[in-house]
Design a protein around this motif. Structure first.
Motif, PDB file in Angstrom:
ATOM      1  N   UNK A  77     -44.003  -2.075 -21.291  1.00 58.04           N
ATOM      2  CA  UNK A  77     -42.844  -2.896 -21.664  1.00 58.04           C
ATOM      3  C   UNK A  77     -42.011  -2.217 -22.746  1.00 58.04           C
ATOM      4  N   UNK A  78     -42.673  -1.381 -23.547  1.00 62.72           N
ATOM      5  CA  UNK A  78     -41.970  -0.637 -24.598  1.00 62.72           C
ATOM      6  C   UNK A  78     -41.508   0.730 -24.103  1.00 62.72           C
ATOM      7  N   UNK A  79     -41.422   0.877 -22.773  1.00 66.80           N
ATOM      8  CA  UNK A  79     -40.865   2.035 -22.082  1.00 66.80           C
ATOM      9  C   UNK A  79     -41.772   3.264 -22.080  1.00 66.80           C
ATOM     10  N   UNK A  80     -43.062   3.099 -22.277  1.00 74.02           N
ATOM     11  CA  UNK A  80     -44.002   4.211 -22.170  1.00 74.02           C
ATOM     12  C   UNK A  80     -44.503   4.272 -20.732  1.00 74.02           C
ATOM     13  N   UNK A  81     -44.756   5.446 -20.228  1.00 71.49           N
ATOM     14  CA  UNK A  81     -45.250   5.677 -18.868  1.00 71.49           C
ATOM     15  C   UNK A  81     -44.315   5.102 -17.801  1.00 71.49           C
ATOM     16  N   UNK A  82     -43.024   5.274 -17.972  1.00 73.53           N
ATOM     17  CA  UNK A  82     -42.064   4.768 -16.974  1.00 73.53           C
ATOM     18  C   UNK A  82     -42.177   5.522 -15.653  1.00 73.53           C
ATOM     19  N   UNK A  83     -42.663   6.765 -15.690  1.00 75.37           N
ATOM     20  CA  UNK A  83     -42.790   7.548 -14.468  1.00 75.37           C
ATOM     21  C   UNK A  83     -44.135   7.337 -13.766  1.00 75.37           C
ATOM     22  N   UNK A  84     -44.996   6.483 -14.322  1.00 73.56           N
ATOM     23  CA  UNK A  84     -46.306   6.217 -13.726  1.00 73.56           C
ATOM     24  C   UNK A  84     -46.203   4.998 -12.807  1.00 73.56           C
ATOM     25  N   UNK A  85     -46.692   5.142 -11.591  1.00 70.51           N
ATOM     26  CA  UNK A  85     -46.752   4.013 -10.665  1.00 70.51           C
ATOM     27  C   UNK A  85     -47.909   3.117 -11.101  1.00 70.51           C
ATOM     28  N   UNK A  86     -47.581   1.959 -11.643  1.00 73.24           N
ATOM     29  CA  UNK A  86     -48.620   1.117 -12.233  1.00 73.24           C
ATOM     30  C   UNK A  86     -49.579   0.546 -11.202  1.00 73.24           C
ATOM     31  N   UNK A  87     -49.135   0.371  -9.967  1.00 68.86           N
ATOM     32  CA  UNK A  87     -50.057  -0.114  -8.938  1.00 68.86           C
ATOM     33  C   UNK A  87     -51.025   0.980  -8.500  1.00 68.86           C
ATOM     34  N   UNK A  88     -50.506   2.180  -8.298  1.00 62.58           N
ATOM     35  CA  UNK A  88     -51.365   3.300  -7.890  1.00 62.58           C
ATOM     36  C   UNK A  88     -52.347   3.675  -8.999  1.00 62.58           C
ATOM     37  N   UNK A  89     -51.916   3.537 -10.258  1.00 59.92           N
ATOM     38  CA  UNK A  89     -52.790   3.888 -11.377  1.00 59.92           C
ATOM     39  C   UNK A  89     -53.691   2.736 -11.798  1.00 59.92           C
TER      40      UNK A  89
END
Length: 100
Positions: free
Chosen positions: A77-89
């Motif tokens: 929410x604080x814009x960290x890991x924006x390039x990470x697919x949260x479902x896949x990870x």
């Protein structure tokens, strides 16, 4: 910090030229240092290893920390890991940490 004893290198200027395209032994030592640091960081990142730094006064290390579940969501929410697919990870991210 103690300086690296460049004069003790048993290499010629022509050998330095072949390896690093520079005739100075200082440049050779610099390139060796940078390559070693890169190998350590790659090993920490790719294998989740912990590297214990050779410090004298206190212990220190570099390691990967896994952030998951609610902590991951807060950081995202604080814009960290924006390039990470949260479902896949599976709502998991990793960051390099330094402890001393």
């Amino acid at each position: 910090m103690k300086e690296f004893p460049i004069k003790k290198l048993k290499t010629t200027t022509s050998q330095c030229e072949e390896v690093v395209h520079n005739r100075h032994k200082e440049k050779l030592a610099e390139e060796i240092w940078k390559a070693n640091v890169a190998m350590v960081l790659d090993d920490v990142i790719e294998n989740s290893d912990t590297f214990v730094l050779p410090t004298r006064a206190r212990s220190s290390e570099i390691y990967m920390k896994e952030v998951k579940d609610e902590d991951f969501k807060k950081a995202r929410r604080k814009r960290k890991w924006k390039d990470v697919d949260f479902l896949a990870s599976n709502f998991t991210g990793a960051q390099m940490m330094f402890r001393y």
